[in-house]
Design an enzyme around this catalytic site. Structure first.
Site, PDB file in Angstrom:
ATOM      1  N   ASN A 150       3.870  -3.786 -11.566  1.00 39.94           N
ATOM      2  CA  ASN A 150       4.379  -2.542 -10.948  1.00 39.94           C
ATOM      3  C   ASN A 150       5.878  -2.587 -10.671  1.00 39.94           C
ATOM      4  OD1 ASN A 150       4.125  -4.325  -8.773  1.00 39.94           O
ATOM      5  ND2 ASN A 150       3.644  -2.685  -7.340  1.00 39.94           N
ATOM      6  N   LYS A 173       4.990 -16.792 -15.222  1.00 42.74           N
ATOM      7  CA  LYS A 173       3.975 -16.003 -15.929  1.00 42.74           C
ATOM      8  C   LYS A 173       4.100 -14.554 -15.467  1.00 42.74           C
ATOM      9  CE  LYS A 173      -0.321 -14.581 -15.289  1.00 42.74           C
ATOM     10  NZ  LYS A 173      -0.267 -13.312 -16.059  1.00 42.74           N
ATOM     11  N   GLY A 226       0.567  -9.925  -6.202  1.00 47.10           N
ATOM     12  CA  GLY A 226      -0.495  -9.301  -6.994  1.00 47.10           C
ATOM     13  C   GLY A 226      -1.699  -8.991  -6.132  1.00 47.10           C
ATOM     14  N   ASN A 228      -5.332  -9.048  -4.097  1.00 48.33           N
ATOM     15  CA  ASN A 228      -5.859  -9.874  -3.017  1.00 48.33           C
ATOM     16  C   ASN A 228      -6.780 -10.965  -3.533  1.00 48.33           C
ATOM     17  OD1 ASN A 228      -4.863  -8.443  -0.574  1.00 48.33           O
ATOM     18  ND2 ASN A 228      -5.743  -6.783  -1.766  1.00 48.33           N
ATOM     19  N   GLY A 231      -4.722 -13.654  -5.166  1.00 48.62           N
ATOM     20  CA  GLY A 231      -3.928 -14.362  -4.157  1.00 48.62           C
ATOM     21  C   GLY A 231      -4.776 -15.312  -3.332  1.00 48.62           C
ATOM     22  N   GLU A 248       2.244 -12.420  -1.764  1.00 48.03           N
ATOM     23  CA  GLU A 248       2.432 -11.024  -1.363  1.00 48.03           C
ATOM     24  C   GLU A 248       1.328 -10.211  -2.016  1.00 48.03           C
ATOM     25  OE1 GLU A 248       4.264  -9.785   0.823  1.00 48.03           O
ATOM     26  OE2 GLU A 248       5.553 -11.534   1.154  1.00 48.03           O
ATOM     27  N   CYS A 282       3.052  -1.769  -3.571  1.00 49.01           N
ATOM     28  CA  CYS A 282       2.359  -2.342  -2.412  1.00 49.01           C
ATOM     29  C   CYS A 282       2.874  -1.706  -1.139  1.00 49.01           C
ATOM     30  CB  CYS A 282       2.426  -3.856  -2.401  1.00 49.01           C
ATOM     31  SG  CYS A 282       4.064  -4.484  -2.537  1.00 49.01           S
ATOM     32  N   GLU A 383      -7.049  -0.402  -0.161  1.00 46.92           N
ATOM     33  CA  GLU A 383      -5.905  -0.025  -0.990  1.00 46.92           C
ATOM     34  C   GLU A 383      -6.398   0.726  -2.233  1.00 46.92           C
ATOM     35  OE1 GLU A 383      -3.627  -3.244  -2.840  1.00 46.92           O
ATOM     36  OE2 GLU A 383      -1.807  -2.240  -2.142  1.00 46.92           O
TER      37      GLU A 383
END
Ligand code: UN1
Length: 494
Positions: A150, A173, A226, A228, A231, A248, A282, A383
């Protein structure tokens, strides 16, 4: 057709797997090109090159490292338009926003280059005479960066530039959706004369390349932005390996509009924050906590503005809202909308996938507004990552603070009010990493720390000087020039 390959040790190379996946333009549905898919062996080669290169780079004085970053900044400036167009083609945001994103990277490069002449440590008083004490930052070594589509350049810049100025080497990456943007970004470092091996690009999936980065013992720190799920998985694995991660992840950001707000200003902020980048930030606003006294008026003004938004290909400068990233995203957003309606939120505008003339293959979703949502509904908790916003009526500032904070995320929040007391209450009580007053929830500037509380992250920050904390270790140094044994914490006269 454009083919994106890896960049390892200063060379553009194929992967050991030698397989490719296609890359699509989300506005037109056209195939742009294809991207090499890599394996753990490619990550291994990249880490090896990075390790070798970092041995010399750490000895280069930071003000000299900065000279490369200044050249990166000016090349980004020169290539701003072509990079922006690549961003728009690959992920769809409107061209004006894509230019803004490249500007973020330019700003970050100048800012971190300046950091090369600061990179402050501390000199402190020793508790003993004739003894000097200081703490200084040292690089961690090789860092792994895993970034989303994004903000394919801005987020990469928030991570790579502080890592490099601090004396580290990078294995990166990028997202599979934006390989050519990543290539364009890496070419800037190449042309700026960054020594080979310091910036390595490895394309591929999260499950293969991402995992190999997290697992590799030669990578000291993993910085990730990226989803949840990804992460949390990275965090769990890295914790077992005693590896630092900076994460994040999502947001469920709210704009509060109180009864003393300038409503037109609030509408500007909501439209920008909810529908900019088609809601795929985000920091996107996906909740509006509106005081009941002004609810009707705000709804009317918002709907009027939303109906005037033009959907289309972001390369067309008259377009306000571009596509979402892919078909699966349209389906996911449709599902969120369906659940919201089922749970009793009232649809005021939009609500469906959109067809744009001449762009039958594109992935568009109408800007969508729900009202009379309640804080526990899924549309108010989860989200969406699309152009959907839910109005939640509240009766007071206190209630707004409670609802604002009553979600699993803590990235950004905002309040529109003309009361200075409420301004400071919001600053104190909103439990998010970013707080805006009389402005929307997006638009963070690069020289301030970026990140959030609770489920948004794990306490680290991107950008700002805080980014250096992710990519450095503290070394505490004591120089005893007394010429005798002095023992700390012990009375030396005994
Ligand atoms: C993101 O959505 O992941 O504050 C980053 C903003 C931008 C960055 C967003 N400067 O909205």
């Amino acid at each position: 057709m454009e083919r994106a390959v890896n960049y390892i040790n200063g060379e553009w190379v194929n992967s050991s797997a030698g397989t490719y996946t296609p890359n699509w333009n989300p506005a037109t549905g056209e195939r742009i090109g294809e991207t090499i898919q890599s394996e753990a062996a490619d990550v291994q080669r990249a880490v090896q090159a990075a390790f070798e290169a970092q041995r010399s780079w750490r000895l280069v004085p930071a003000p000299k490292r900065a000279e490369v970053l200044y050249r990166v900044a000016s090349l980004l400036q020169e290539r701003k338009e072509s990079l922006a167009r690549t961003i728009t083609r690959e992920m769809g945001k409107v061209i004006e926003e894509a230019r803004g994103e490249v500007q973020e990277a330019i700003d970050m490069a100048y800012y971190m280059a300046g950091e090369g002449r600061r990179m402050f440590g501390d000199t402190v008083q020793s508790e003993l005479p004739d003894k000097f004490a200081m703490s200084l930052r040292v690089p961690v070594g090789v860092v792994g960066l895993i970034t989303p589509w994004n903000f394919p350049i801005a987020i990469a810049s928030w991570k790579s530039l502080p890592a490099l100025i601090a004396g580290n080497a990078v294995v990166w990456k990028p997202a599979s959706e934006t390989p050519l943007t990543a290539e364009g970004f890496v070419k800037v470092f190449e042309d700026a004369g960054l020594p080979r091996g310091l910036m390595n690009l490895v394309h591929g999936s999260g499950s293969t390349v991402g995992s190999a980065i997290v697992e590799h013992p030669g990578i000291a720190v993993v910085s990730f932005t990226g989803s949840n799920e990804a992460g949390r998985a990275i965090n769990a694995r890295a914790a077992a390996l005693l590896k630092r991660t900076s994460l994040e992840m999502g947001g469920k950001n709210a704009i509060t509009v109180l009864e003393d707000a300038d409503l037109d200003l609030a509408v500007d902020g909501i439209v920008w924050s909810a529908f900019g980048t088609s809601g795929q930030r985000c920091t996107a606003c996906s909740r509006v906590l509106v005081h009941r006294e002004v609810q009707k008026r705000l709804e009317q003004k918002l709907v009027r503005r939303m109906l005037a938004l033009k959907l289309g290909d972001g390369l067309d400068p008259s377009v306000d809202v571009g596509p979402v990233i892919n078909r699966a995203s349209v389906e996911k957003i449709s599902e969120c909308v369906r659940i919201a309606a089922e749970e009793g939120a009232r649809l005021l505008c939009g609500g469906s996938p959109a067809n744009v003339d001449g762009l039958a293959g594109g992935h568009f979703f109408q800007p969508t507004l729900f009202t009379d949502a309640t804080p526990e509904m899924r549309i108010a908790q989860e989200e969406v990552f699309g152009p959907v916003v839910a109005l939640i009526p509240v009766g007071s500032m206190e209630e707004a603070i409670e609802v604002n904070n009553g979600v699993d995320f803590g990235l950004s929040s905002s309040v529109y009010t003309s009361d200075v007391g409420r301004v400071f209450r919001a600053i104190r009580d909103f439990d998010t990493g970013l707080v805006y007053i009389n402005a929307g929830t997006s638009g963070a500037e690069i020289h301030l720390p970026f990140g959030g509380t609770k489920g948004t992250g794990n306490g680290h920050r991107d950008s700002g000087v805080a980014a250096l904390d992710v990519f450095t270790e503290w070394k505490s140094v004591y120089v005893d020039y007394s010429g005798k044994l002095q023992r700390a914490q012990i009375d030396n006269n005994d």
